[in-house]
Every structure is written in structure tokens, then in C-alpha cells.
Design a protein around this motif. Structure first.
Motif, PDB file in Angstrom:
ATOM      1  N   ASP A 106       4.590  -1.719 -32.263  1.00  0.00           N
ATOM      2  CA  ASP A 106       5.420  -1.511 -31.190  1.00  0.00           C
ATOM      3  C   ASP A 106       5.289  -0.072 -30.432  1.00  0.00           C
ATOM      4  N   LEU A 107       4.880  -0.057 -29.059  1.00  0.00           N
ATOM      5  CA  LEU A 107       4.366   1.054 -28.833  1.00  0.00           C
ATOM      6  C   LEU A 107       5.190   2.140 -28.545  1.00  0.00           C
ATOM      7  N   LEU A 108       6.132   1.980 -27.934  1.00  0.00           N
ATOM      8  CA  LEU A 108       7.219   2.906 -27.923  1.00  0.00           C
ATOM      9  C   LEU A 108       7.804   3.494 -29.747  1.00  0.00           C
ATOM     10  N   ALA A 109       7.951   2.324 -30.330  1.00  0.00           N
ATOM     11  CA  ALA A 109       8.661   2.453 -31.278  1.00  0.00           C
ATOM     12  C   ALA A 109       7.357   3.422 -32.352  1.00  0.00           C
ATOM     13  N   ARG A 110       6.264   3.289 -31.895  1.00  0.00           N
ATOM     14  CA  ARG A 110       5.426   4.237 -32.429  1.00  0.00           C
ATOM     15  C   ARG A 110       5.113   5.756 -32.355  1.00  0.00           C
ATOM     16  N   ARG A 111       5.424   6.004 -31.081  1.00  0.00           N
ATOM     17  CA  ARG A 111       5.559   7.202 -30.561  1.00  0.00           C
ATOM     18  C   ARG A 111       7.163   8.112 -30.786  1.00  0.00           C
ATOM     19  N   TRP A 112       8.303   6.755 -31.077  1.00  0.00           N
ATOM     20  CA  TRP A 112       9.553   7.331 -31.217  1.00  0.00           C
ATOM     21  C   TRP A 112      10.013   6.716 -32.522  1.00  0.00           C
ATOM     22  N   VAL A 113      10.331   6.716 -33.874  1.00  0.00           N
ATOM     23  CA  VAL A 113      10.261   5.439 -34.540  1.00  0.00           C
ATOM     24  C   VAL A 113      12.087   5.518 -34.295  1.00  0.00           C
ATOM     25  N   ALA A 145      12.954   1.434 -33.571  1.00  0.00           N
ATOM     26  CA  ALA A 145      12.626   0.338 -34.186  1.00  0.00           C
ATOM     27  C   ALA A 145      13.915   0.380 -35.084  1.00  0.00           C
ATOM     28  N   TYR A 146      14.704   1.222 -35.097  1.00  0.00           N
ATOM     29  CA  TYR A 146      16.020   0.824 -35.919  1.00  0.00           C
ATOM     30  C   TYR A 146      17.358   0.516 -34.684  1.00  0.00           C
ATOM     31  N   ILE A 147      17.072   1.352 -33.714  1.00  0.00           N
ATOM     32  CA  ILE A 147      18.206   0.494 -32.484  1.00  0.00           C
ATOM     33  C   ILE A 147      18.017  -0.163 -32.007  1.00  0.00           C
ATOM     34  N   TYR A 148      16.385  -0.879 -32.177  1.00  0.00           N
ATOM     35  CA  TYR A 148      16.012  -2.821 -31.149  1.00  0.00           C
ATOM     36  C   TYR A 148      16.431  -3.404 -30.972  1.00  0.00           C
ATOM     37  N   PHE A 207      14.309  -4.335 -20.239  1.00  0.00           N
ATOM     38  CA  PHE A 207      13.760  -2.922 -21.274  1.00  0.00           C
ATOM     39  C   PHE A 207      12.546  -3.389 -22.767  1.00  0.00           C
ATOM     40  N   VAL A 208      13.548  -3.726 -23.397  1.00  0.00           N
ATOM     41  CA  VAL A 208      13.252  -4.129 -24.186  1.00  0.00           C
ATOM     42  C   VAL A 208      12.047  -5.095 -24.791  1.00  0.00           C
ATOM     43  N   GLY A 209      12.070  -6.509 -23.498  1.00  0.00           N
ATOM     44  CA  GLY A 209      11.524  -7.461 -23.374  1.00  0.00           C
ATOM     45  C   GLY A 209      10.545  -6.751 -22.671  1.00  0.00           C
ATOM     46  N   SER A 237       2.992  -4.270 -25.214  1.00  0.00           N
ATOM     47  CA  SER A 237       3.122  -4.420 -26.970  1.00  0.00           C
ATOM     48  C   SER A 237       2.416  -5.780 -27.414  1.00  0.00           C
ATOM     49  N   VAL A 238       2.852  -6.624 -27.058  1.00  0.00           N
ATOM     50  CA  VAL A 238       1.935  -7.985 -28.532  1.00  0.00           C
ATOM     51  C   VAL A 238       0.759  -7.686 -27.501  1.00  0.00           C
ATOM     52  N   ILE A 239       0.710  -8.317 -25.904  1.00  0.00           N
ATOM     53  CA  ILE A 239      -0.595  -7.685 -25.344  1.00  0.00           C
ATOM     54  C   ILE A 239      -1.481  -7.125 -25.918  1.00  0.00           C
TER      55      ILE A 239
END
Length: 248
Positions: free
Chosen positions: A151-158, A161-164, A190-192, A198-200
Motif C-alpha cells: 500500500d502506497l500510503l501506508a508505506r509513507r505513513w505507517v 496501516a492500522y487505521i485502514y 478514499f480508501v478504495g 496501490s494494487v495497480i
């Protein structure tokens, strides 16, 4: 006609009834075998049997004086598929989607008196989101570890990954209830959207072979089209609800 006979040795103890022994017995019965069922009633008998036949586990099945082996070996003997621990499968996600769709149909029957209504689609997406979030929330630490691999956002702001999973659950429940859509719609969008991008990137651009964290991280679900579909459905649902809110 000669009856087919099998010898089955399995643990049947006061404090332990071997589940694989029961499965083997049932499998043999379904294939028409007369079973000579030998119970290993204590640890000493079990250890002696293993030593005599040089095997490490029970149950053990013998057919025509040939040792077939344990439950997995018996399944292979009958031509059934036996997966290994590393085998990838979409089953966990597909089962969730199927059950979510049936729940949406049930809700439609209660609300509209028929399973055939346009409401089934948003209810299906919202239910699937809620169940998938529940899978993730069982072990957020495990989910976050796998989620961070792509996941691109989680890798920038860890912390994301817990909020998702909480955001996914909140959006799904609110959409099912039809309340606070001003919050649920942007959350889903947003999450979608972030998830789809990220998947693409991970699968179709970088060509990485990864497991999807969509069911919580404990299953061997490949990251790919199914994961992309989940995210696109969330983003689409969020967009549709936002449009409905804007046009009143």
C-alpha cells in the motif's frame, strides 16, 4: 461382487478422538469400503504401532495389504486435491463475496419484499466491506505487516496501516445503516482509490508477486484482480453516494 476392505488404525482415547481418523473413516465409507476399524486406545499402543510400521503419524490406512498412509495420502489415493501450505487461493475472498451477496438479497427481501431490487448492489458492497474489515480486525498487527508490503500510503505513513480496517468497517456499517453518508462516502472513496492505485502499481506495473492483506493477512490470497475489484467497488460506491448527496 467382492467387497472392498480397508484397515484403518486411528487414535480413539478417553481424552482424544483423532479428527483425521474420523475423516479417513468417512472417506473410506463414501468410497464403498468395508472398514476394519482398529482403535489405538492409549499412548503406548500408538507409539508401538508407529514403531512397528515406521510411521510418524496416525491415522494410517491399509488397502489390500498396502499402506496408503494418513488422511492426505488417502485423499490422493482417491484422486482428490490436497493443497500445500504455500498454495495460493482466492477462496477466502470469493466466499466472503458470495455470503455478502446472499445477505444483501436477504436484506432486500425484508426491506422491499423481493430480492430483486437496486438496493442489493450497495448493500452487497457495504456488507462485503464490513466482513472484510472484521477479518482484518481479528489481528490488526498481522494485517498491517502484510499491508505495508504494497500500500502506497501506508508505506509513507505507517499508522494508516492500522487505521485502514477501522475506516473500512465504519464506512461499511454506516452505508448499511444509511446514516452519516457524508462521512461514509468520502471514507469509501478514499480508501478504495488509494487501494486500487496501490494494487495497480504493485501487480500490473512493478509485476510483484505478493499476498493480499484483504482477508487479514493469514490467508494465501494472491494480490491481483480480486483485490483490485474490491477497491474499485469501494471507490465506486463512495462516488455514487457522494453524487447522491450533492444532487440531493
Amino acid at each position: 461382487m467382492t467387497q472392498k476392505t480397508a484397515h484403518l488404525y486411528r487414535m480413539v482415547m478417553p481424552d482424544h478422538l483423532c479428527p483425521f481418523g474420523l475423516k479417513s473413516k468417512s472417506l473410506l465409507q463414501r468410497h464403498g469400503y468395508v472398514i476394519l476399524d482398529h482403535h489405538l486406545t492409549n499412548r503406548a499402543e500408538t507409539d508401538a504401532f508407529k514403531a512397528e510400521h515406521d510411521v510418524k503419524t496416525t491415522p494410517q490406512t491399509f488397502i489390500e495389504n498396502e499402506r496408503i498412509g494418513g488422511h492426505d495420502d488417502l485423499r490422493r489415493f482417491f484422486g482428490q486435491h490436497v493443497g500445500d501450505g504455500d498454495e495460493k487461493t482466492y477462496r477466502p475472498v470469493l466466499v466472503i463475496f458470495a455470503v455478502s451477496f446472499l445477505i444483501a438479497l436477504a436484506i432486500s427481501v425484508i426491506a422491499h419484499g423481493t430480492p430483486l431490487s437496486w438496493s442489493v448492489i450497495p448493500w452487497f458492497v457495504a456488507t462485503a466491506m464490513t466482513i472484510l474489515a472484521l477479518q482484518k480486525l481479528q489481528d490488526v498487527e498481522q494485517f498491517s505487516t502484510m499491508f505495508l508490503s504494497y500500500d502506497l500510503l501506508a508505506r509513507r505513513w505507517v499508522p494508516y496501516a492500522y487505521i485502514y480496517p477501522y475506516a473500512e468497517a465504519a464506512a461499511g456499517v454506516l452505508m448499511l445503516a444509511g446514516v452519516a453518508l457524508w462521512l461514509a462516502a468520502p471514507l469509501a472513496l478514499f480508501v478504495g482509490t488509494v487501494g486500487a492505485i496501490s494494487v495497480i502499481k504493485a501487480v500490473y506495473i512493478d509485476k510483484r508477486d505478493l499476498k493480499c492483506a484483504c482477508t487479514g493477512g493469514n490467508d494465501n490470497v494472491p494480490l491481483g484482480f480480486i483485490s483490485l475489484s474490491e477497491n474499485l467497488a469501494m471507490a465506486g460506491m463512495g462516488t455514487w453516494m457522494l453524487i447522491r448527496l450533492i444532487i440531493g
